[in-house]
Each structure stands twice: as C-alpha cells, then as structure tokens.
Design an enzyme around this catalytic site. Structure first.
Site, mmCIF file in Angstrom:
data_model
loop_
_atom_site.group_PDB
_atom_site.id
_atom_site.type_symbol
_atom_site.label_atom_id
_atom_site.label_comp_id
_atom_site.label_asym_id
_atom_site.label_seq_id
_atom_site.Cartn_x
_atom_site.Cartn_y
_atom_site.Cartn_z
ATOM 1 N N PRO A 29 0.818 -1.218 0.000
ATOM 2 C CA PRO A 29 0.000 0.000 0.000
ATOM 3 C C PRO A 29 0.854 1.272 0.000
ATOM 4 O O PRO A 29 1.817 1.376 0.738
ATOM 5 C CB PRO A 29 -0.811 -0.109 1.283
ATOM 6 C CG PRO A 29 -0.608 -1.475 1.815
ATOM 7 C CD PRO A 29 0.586 -2.061 1.158
ATOM 8 N N GLU A 30 0.492 2.204 -0.886
ATOM 9 C CA GLU A 30 1.157 3.503 -0.941
ATOM 10 C C GLU A 30 0.129 4.574 -0.561
ATOM 11 O O GLU A 30 -0.968 4.240 -0.136
ATOM 12 C CB GLU A 30 1.715 3.732 -2.353
ATOM 13 C CG GLU A 30 2.672 2.624 -2.780
ATOM 14 C CD GLU A 30 3.248 2.836 -4.183
ATOM 15 O OE1 GLU A 30 3.325 3.990 -4.629
ATOM 16 O OE2 GLU A 30 3.612 1.829 -4.817
#
Ligand SMILES: [Zn+2]
Length: 281
Positions: free
Chosen positions: A3-4
């Site tokens: 996840p960014e």
C-alpha cells in the site's frame, strides 16, 4: 501490492465512519511483532478505554488520534489490512493479529500475512518529532510546490527512482506511483535526481500529484488479496501505464515497456519515451 499513499488514504476513509468518536472497549493484540519492542499486552491495556478523535494519515501511516492526546500509528508495510465487522461475530482467521472491540458492539480486526506491519503508540506530544524524522512533505498538500520537490532533489546523485522512494522526498510515494509519475514526466528511472532542470522537475511534480490523485479517485490499486476495510477492491491497477506491464506496448509511443532493477526495486519504464541518461566521460 504494497500500500502507498492512495491505498492508505482509501483505508483511512473507510475507517473514519467506523472509528471516529468510538471508545475502544477491548483491545487484543495477538502478535508480539506488531508492537515490538513493547509488550503487546501493555500496549493493548494502554489503548483500552481511550476514544478515537480522528483517523488521519501521514505518508503511508494511518494516524489514529486518541482523546488522551496519544496517537496510534499503524504502518501496513507489505500485507497489513483492516476489516470491519458490524455484528460482533468473527470468523476464524489464522492471519489475524489484533482485534479492537468498539463501544457500539462492532469489531475492527487487523490481519497481516507476512507480519511486517507495525502498531506504534506515541505519547502526547511525540507525533511531530517521530514523523518529522522519517517523512518529508505530503505531496498532495496545497503548499507542496514544484520548488519544494526541486529542493529535495538538489545535489542528489542517487537515481531519481530511488530519491522518489525515499520517504523524506515526498511522504507516501512507493514503487507503483513513482514508476507511473516518471513515465508521465518522461524521465528515465536512472537519471541522477540532482540532474533534473526546473522544467523537468515541474513536469515530475505535476505527474506525481496527478498519479496519486487518480489512485485515490480509483480507491487505490488492488493486486492479490488487498481490500479496503469494507472488503471493496480498488481499480487503479486497470490504469497503470507502466507498472507491471513489462513486454506490453507503451500507451504513448507503442514502444515496449521494460523492467529494470534500481536500488533493489523493480522499475517499469518505456525506453523510447524515457531516454537513458548519457554517461559523462
Ligand atoms: Zn513510450
């Protein structure tokens, strides 16, 4: 998928209605790695009875502000995720690492297959110092100008791809959105960060923000088993221009997307639109 910023922002939005204003009635932390080096039972006891004021985000951290003035910082790393359970009954899950029972009878669970995620409880007043050491500016904030990006890159000899992954350059940018932004700005991932002129930095700044915003609009990217806390999948993966597209045609020039390893990370780029830097002799 790791996840960014857009994925963490999507998770934050889903947690807001479930958590804000709620009291943490019972907290069980099932994996000591989650809170290491602090004992899980001590962290769970400290959280119990506190109330959630606000669920925020900084970089890739979910920041849970508590009425005691403390903050719980959650970093999902590789495979961490939250689930919301409205009816108070939980199915078996061997990867469940924590359960929080809320005062409305619902549960928020945290699962993490590879166990790199962390829960860090900070005392009142510690947040700014803790994050300030680790994170640069938020790239989607109003005051984040092309000049600030330029300042962060100036004098750096590292490849631009590595500089973008450094969380002190722009908080929350990871492998996917860095590759997408470099493609959009027509910059080869190996270009030395400090070698970009102001016009090119301006293009990168615009492309980076556009890629992150599009990611948020599409509720993040979904690869493998990532879901937001309500079980919904994002759709950003359908719009990747280069990420994961090795061997496929460039959407701009019909060249072939290639893969290169920069600083130990896969980098996808188009060798026709993103020209290799010419080595100085
Ligand atoms: Zn191309």
């Amino acid at each position: 998928l790791v996840p960014e910023l857009p994925e963490v922002e999507t998770i934050r939005s889903a947690l807001v209605p479930a958590l804000e204003g709620r009291q943490l009635e019972r907290v069980s932390i099932l994996d000591p790695r989650l809170t290491a080096p602090y004992p899980p039972d001590a962290v769970a006891a400290a959280l119990t009875g506190d109330r959630v004021v606000r669920v925020g985000r900084r970089g890739k951290y979910v920041v849970v502000e508590l009425s005691s003035g403390r903050h719980l910082l959650v970093h999902l790393r590789m495979t961490g995720s939250f689930r919301l359970h409205r009816n108070g009954s939980l199915e078996e899950d061997p990867y469940r690492r924590a359960v929080v029972r809320l005062d409305d009878g619902s549960d928020v669970t945290y699962r993490d297959v590879r166990r790199f995620g962390t829960w860090t409880l900070l005392e009142e007043g510690e947040l700014e110092l803790y994050l300030g050491k680790r994170l640069g500016p938020e790239p989607l904030e109003r005051g984040y100008t092309s000049r600030r990006l330029g300042d962060a890159l100036r004098g750096r000899r590292a490849p631009i791809k590595s500089a973008l992954l450094d969380q002190r350059t722009a908080a929350g940018v990871g492998n996917i959105y860095a590759d997408e932004a470099l493609w959009c700005a027509r910059i080869h991932p190996l270009r030395p960060a400090g070698s970009l002129d102001a016009v090119t930095v301006g293009r990168l700044h615009r492309c980076l923000r556009a890629a992150l915003r599009r990611g948020i609009d599409r509720q993040g990217a979904t690869l493998r088993d990532y879901r937001d806390p309500t079980g919904a999948a994002g759709s950003m993966q359908d719009e990747f221009k280069v990420y994961g597209r090795r061997g496929e045609p460039c959407r701009r020039c019909r060249g072939t997307i290639e893969r290169l390893v920069v600083g130990g990370r896969s980098s996808f780029y188009c060798p026709r639109c993103q020209r290799e830097p010419v080595p100085k002799t």
